[in-house]
Design a protein around this motif. Structure first.
Motif, PDB file in Angstrom:
ATOM      1  N   ARG A  99      -5.715  -7.429  -8.923  1.00  0.00           N
ATOM      2  CA  ARG A  99      -5.996  -8.437  -7.886  1.00  0.00           C
ATOM      3  C   ARG A  99      -6.010  -7.850  -6.484  1.00  0.00           C
ATOM      4  NH1 ARG A  99      -1.385 -12.424  -9.811  1.00  0.00           N
ATOM      5  NH2 ARG A  99      -1.424 -12.997  -7.603  1.00  0.00           N
ATOM      6  N   GLY A 100      -5.653  -6.571  -6.354  1.00  0.00           N
ATOM      7  CA  GLY A 100      -5.674  -5.932  -5.045  1.00  0.00           C
ATOM      8  C   GLY A 100      -4.415  -6.119  -4.225  1.00  0.00           C
ATOM      9  N   ASN A 101      -3.362  -6.694  -4.837  1.00  0.00           N
ATOM     10  CA  ASN A 101      -2.100  -6.872  -4.113  1.00  0.00           C
ATOM     11  C   ASN A 101      -1.308  -5.578  -4.017  1.00  0.00           C
ATOM     12  OD1 ASN A 101      -2.173  -9.855  -5.808  1.00  0.00           O
ATOM     13  ND2 ASN A 101      -2.032  -9.855  -3.584  1.00  0.00           N
ATOM     14  N   ILE A 102      -1.613  -4.637  -4.906  1.00  0.00           N
ATOM     15  CA  ILE A 102      -0.986  -3.318  -4.882  1.00  0.00           C
ATOM     16  C   ILE A 102      -2.077  -2.264  -4.824  1.00  0.00           C
ATOM     17  CG2 ILE A 102       0.379  -1.637  -6.180  1.00  0.00           C
ATOM     18  CD1 ILE A 102       1.962  -3.904  -7.358  1.00  0.00           C
ATOM     19  N   GLU A 103      -1.879  -1.303  -3.951  1.00  0.00           N
ATOM     20  CA  GLU A 103      -2.827  -0.201  -3.857  1.00  0.00           C
ATOM     21  C   GLU A 103      -2.042   1.100  -3.762  1.00  0.00           C
ATOM     22  OE1 GLU A 103      -6.319   1.480  -0.846  1.00  0.00           O
ATOM     23  OE2 GLU A 103      -5.614  -0.580  -0.682  1.00  0.00           O
ATOM     24  N   VAL A 104      -2.362   2.037  -4.648  1.00  0.00           N
ATOM     25  CA  VAL A 104      -1.750   3.354  -4.624  1.00  0.00           C
ATOM     26  C   VAL A 104      -2.877   4.365  -4.533  1.00  0.00           C
ATOM     27  CG1 VAL A 104      -0.182   4.952  -5.777  1.00  0.00           C
ATOM     28  CG2 VAL A 104       0.101   2.490  -6.111  1.00  0.00           C
ATOM     29  N   ALA A 105      -2.912   5.130  -3.443  1.00  0.00           N
ATOM     30  CA  ALA A 105      -4.064   6.008  -3.217  1.00  0.00           C
ATOM     31  C   ALA A 105      -3.662   7.211  -2.373  1.00  0.00           C
ATOM     32  CB  ALA A 105      -5.177   5.235  -2.512  1.00  0.00           C
ATOM     33  N   THR A 119      -8.111  -0.754   8.584  1.00  0.00           N
ATOM     34  CA  THR A 119      -7.059  -1.455   9.308  1.00  0.00           C
ATOM     35  C   THR A 119      -6.348  -2.334   8.302  1.00  0.00           C
ATOM     36  OG1 THR A 119      -8.322  -1.490  11.375  1.00  0.00           O
ATOM     37  CG2 THR A 119      -6.503  -3.056  11.172  1.00  0.00           C
ATOM     38  N   LEU A 120      -5.048  -2.163   8.164  1.00  0.00           N
ATOM     39  CA  LEU A 120      -4.280  -2.834   7.119  1.00  0.00           C
ATOM     40  C   LEU A 120      -3.435  -3.954   7.721  1.00  0.00           C
ATOM     41  CD1 LEU A 120      -3.167   0.414   5.269  1.00  0.00           C
ATOM     42  CD2 LEU A 120      -5.031  -1.122   4.624  1.00  0.00           C
ATOM     43  N   ASP A 121      -3.871  -5.197   7.536  1.00  0.00           N
ATOM     44  CA  ASP A 121      -3.149  -6.374   8.006  1.00  0.00           C
ATOM     45  C   ASP A 121      -2.266  -6.930   6.904  1.00  0.00           C
ATOM     46  OD1 ASP A 121      -4.385  -6.385  10.554  1.00  0.00           O
ATOM     47  OD2 ASP A 121      -6.132  -7.441   9.742  1.00  0.00           O
ATOM     48  N   ASP A 122      -1.168  -7.578   7.296  1.00  0.00           N
ATOM     49  CA  ASP A 122      -0.264  -8.266   6.358  1.00  0.00           C
ATOM     50  C   ASP A 122       0.085  -7.393   5.157  1.00  0.00           C
ATOM     51  OD1 ASP A 122      -0.257 -10.726   7.862  1.00  0.00           O
ATOM     52  OD2 ASP A 122      -2.286 -11.077   7.106  1.00  0.00           O
ATOM     53  N   SER A 123       0.398  -6.135   5.435  1.00  0.00           N
ATOM     54  CA  SER A 123       0.672  -5.172   4.368  1.00  0.00           C
ATOM     55  C   SER A 123       2.000  -4.461   4.614  1.00  0.00           C
ATOM     56  CB  SER A 123      -0.438  -4.125   4.280  1.00  0.00           C
ATOM     57  OG  SER A 123      -1.696  -4.723   4.066  1.00  0.00           O
ATOM     58  N   PHE A 124       2.617  -4.047   3.531  1.00  0.00           N
ATOM     59  CA  PHE A 124       3.786  -3.166   3.604  1.00  0.00           C
ATOM     60  C   PHE A 124       3.284  -1.804   3.154  1.00  0.00           C
ATOM     61  CE2 PHE A 124       8.530  -3.343   3.800  1.00  0.00           C
ATOM     62  CZ  PHE A 124       8.753  -1.983   3.628  1.00  0.00           C
ATOM     63  N   ILE A 125       3.262  -0.838   4.067  1.00  0.00           N
ATOM     64  CA  ILE A 125       2.616   0.443   3.825  1.00  0.00           C
ATOM     65  C   ILE A 125       3.674   1.544   3.782  1.00  0.00           C
ATOM     66  CG2 ILE A 125       0.715   1.937   4.559  1.00  0.00           C
ATOM     67  CD1 ILE A 125       0.185  -0.536   6.630  1.00  0.00           C
ATOM     68  N   ILE A 126       3.642   2.339   2.731  1.00  0.00           N
ATOM     69  CA  ILE A 126       4.599   3.435   2.580  1.00  0.00           C
ATOM     70  C   ILE A 126       3.836   4.745   2.482  1.00  0.00           C
ATOM     71  CG2 ILE A 126       6.400   4.458   1.133  1.00  0.00           C
ATOM     72  CD1 ILE A 126       7.071   1.634   0.160  1.00  0.00           C
ATOM     73  N   PRO A 141       5.517   9.468  -8.641  1.00  0.00           N
ATOM     74  CA  PRO A 141       6.794   8.865  -8.212  1.00  0.00           C
ATOM     75  C   PRO A 141       6.629   7.443  -7.681  1.00  0.00           C
ATOM     76  CG  PRO A 141       6.616  11.115  -7.409  1.00  0.00           C
ATOM     77  CD  PRO A 141       5.273  10.755  -7.961  1.00  0.00           C
ATOM     78  N   LEU A 142       5.476   7.166  -7.056  1.00  0.00           N
ATOM     79  CA  LEU A 142       5.225   5.818  -6.543  1.00  0.00           C
ATOM     80  C   LEU A 142       4.947   4.856  -7.694  1.00  0.00           C
ATOM     81  CD1 LEU A 142       2.956   6.782  -3.511  1.00  0.00           C
ATOM     82  CD2 LEU A 142       5.413   6.410  -3.531  1.00  0.00           C
ATOM     83  N   VAL A 171       0.863  -1.182   0.000  1.00  0.00           N
ATOM     84  CA  VAL A 171       0.000   0.000   0.000  1.00  0.00           C
ATOM     85  C   VAL A 171       0.899   1.230   0.000  1.00  0.00           C
ATOM     86  CG1 VAL A 171      -1.805   1.279   1.203  1.00  0.00           C
ATOM     87  CG2 VAL A 171      -1.786  -1.230   1.279  1.00  0.00           C
ATOM     88  N   LEU A 172       0.756   2.067  -1.026  1.00  0.00           N
ATOM     89  CA  LEU A 172       1.540   3.292  -1.123  1.00  0.00           C
ATOM     90  C   LEU A 172       0.609   4.484  -1.132  1.00  0.00           C
ATOM     91  CD1 LEU A 172       2.850   1.024  -3.349  1.00  0.00           C
ATOM     92  CD2 LEU A 172       4.717   2.615  -3.083  1.00  0.00           C
ATOM     93  N   THR A 173       0.942   5.480  -0.346  1.00  0.00           N
ATOM     94  CA  THR A 173       0.071   6.642  -0.232  1.00  0.00           C
ATOM     95  C   THR A 173       0.888   7.896   0.002  1.00  0.00           C
ATOM     96  OG1 THR A 173      -1.852   7.533   0.948  1.00  0.00           O
ATOM     97  CG2 THR A 173      -0.238   6.330   2.256  1.00  0.00           C
ATOM     98  N   ARG A 174       0.283   9.028  -0.293  1.00  0.00           N
ATOM     99  CA  ARG A 174       0.917  10.312   0.007  1.00  0.00           C
ATOM    100  C   ARG A 174      -0.184  11.368   0.060  1.00  0.00           C
ATOM    101  NH1 ARG A 174       4.740  11.756  -5.063  1.00  0.00           N
ATOM    102  NH2 ARG A 174       5.222  13.538  -3.734  1.00  0.00           N
ATOM    103  N   PRO A 175       0.023  12.428   0.823  1.00  0.00           N
ATOM    104  CA  PRO A 175      -1.000  13.488   0.891  1.00  0.00           C
ATOM    105  C   PRO A 175      -1.037  14.278  -0.409  1.00  0.00           C
ATOM    106  CG  PRO A 175       0.950  14.126   2.134  1.00  0.00           C
ATOM    107  CD  PRO A 175       1.172  12.710   1.705  1.00  0.00           C
ATOM    108  N   ALA A 176      -2.233  14.616  -0.865  1.00  0.00           N
ATOM    109  CA  ALA A 176      -2.393  15.414  -2.086  1.00  0.00           C
ATOM    110  C   ALA A 176      -2.411  16.883  -1.709  1.00  0.00           C
ATOM    111  CB  ALA A 176      -3.671  15.025  -2.811  1.00  0.00           C
TER     112      ALA A 176
END
Length: 336
Positions: free
Chosen positions: A209-215, A224-231, A189-190, A160-165
């Motif tokens: 498939r939902g394995n990657i999320e950029v938002a 609540t984000l389980d089993d995730s690598f969140i940036i 950039p992500l 899961v990759l995110t940044r403030p807009a």
């Protein structure tokens, strides 16, 4: 004048060291006022004794990197010269050892500076890592590489990759298209880092498939984000409330990396940065690492490093000026 010789076993290492049109050697010669020549698999360094000693240590360090398959370029030469001047060239052996992950084109992703290596180690060993540093230090790219490595090793099920807009002088409303089109430029950039690691086709497959999320960060609320690598990227533009909201998204089996540059805050002047507060609040907590990268860790064009150093000097001068005038202002207040 002093002369020292260095024997080199492989001609490829000499070619790598000298670089295109001998530009790498010219950098060493100009920086230390020495002369470096190649004579039948032997490098000779001539100049003043102290300068020759420094040059010899720099060349040895660069040759050790070349022997590990690293490409020698202007950035690596300047970095090694700085380490030699600081007497830390022995630590060069720690670089180019660990491959974080391999890109879609088969290129290994490695830390290029000691600061980057410490940052990668912190990500590997801690559940939450804050990477703070100027532009060009690889904060986002290395975090994405670590996320991809964890995903491929099946340590997490999702990235899961995110940044403030937050606008840097522009307005979202003036951009064409729907909401997703408006926020896509902030997430570019992500996207670029993920495309580099996975390749466009694999990236799109994982996205479907939902394995990657950029938002945008606003989409994280209530989850609540389980089993995730969140940036969280560009975290200096989060408010206090947004940062707390993001940190509390942590679920079981997840890891977080928060990156930002506290010198590039685009928030209104009266709104404190959530990243700055998090650096204070989270300091000293077990399993949370705070890594500070500097201009020495910049791996872009050398001018980027010089620009950052120039702005740092300006900020320091401004702080000294304010400190100098503060006592006078306080005395004036007391007289009133």
């Amino acid at each position: 004048m002093t002369e020292r010789s260095i024997a080199v076993d492989r001609i490829e290492s000499i070619i790598n060291l000298f670089g295109s049109f001998d530009q790498n050697v010219h950098l060493i010669e100009d920086a230390l006022q020495v002369k470096v020549t190649d004579r039948e698999s032997e490098l000779r360094i001539c100049g003043e004794a102290d300068a020759v000693l420094l040059a010899e240590r720099a060349v040895d360090g660069l040759l050790s990197l070349a022997s590990k398959g690293e490409r020698i370029d202007e950035q690596s030469v300047r970095y090694v010269l700085n380490l030699v001047r600081e007497g830390r060239e022995a630590k060069l052996g720690e670089l180019a050892e660990d491959v974080i992950c391999v890109t879609a084109k088969g290129k290994p992703v490695k830390a290029k500076t000691l600061g980057q290596r410490s940052y990668c180690e912190a990500i590997r060993k801690n559940t939450i890592t804050l990477g703070i540093g100027p532009a060009g230090t690889g904060k986002t790219y290395l975090a994405v590489a670590a996320a991809v490595a964890a995903f491929r090793a099946k340590e997490v099920n999702r990235i899961v990759l995110t940044r403030p807009a937050v606008e840097a002088g522009e307005r979202l409303g003036f951009l064409p298209g729907d909401l997703q089109s408006k926020v896509d430029p902030y997430l570019r950039p992500l996207y670029d880092a993920l495309f580099d690691m996975f390749g466009a086709e694999t990236y799109n497959s994982y996205l479907e498939r939902g394995n990657i999320e950029v938002a945008p960060l606003a989409y994280m609320r209530g989850r609540t984000l389980d089993d995730s690598f969140i940036i969280l990227d560009e975290a200096q533009n989060t408010s206090r409330e947004q940062m707390k909201m993001f940190l509390t998204r942590m679920g079981f089996g997840s890891r977080m990396v928060i990156t930002g540059d506290v010198t590039q805050i685009d928030l209104p002047g009266d709104k404190p940065s959530g990243l700055k507060e998090a650096m204070r609040v989270l300091a000293g907590i077990d399993d949370i690492a705070i890594c500070r990268l500097t201009s020495a860790d910049v791996v872009r064009h050398v001018l980027v490093q010089r620009i950052i150093e120039a702005y740092e000097k300006k900020a320091e001068a401004e702080e000294r000026r304010q400190a100098k005038h503060a006592p006078a202002a306080q005395r004036g207040t007391r007289r009133k």
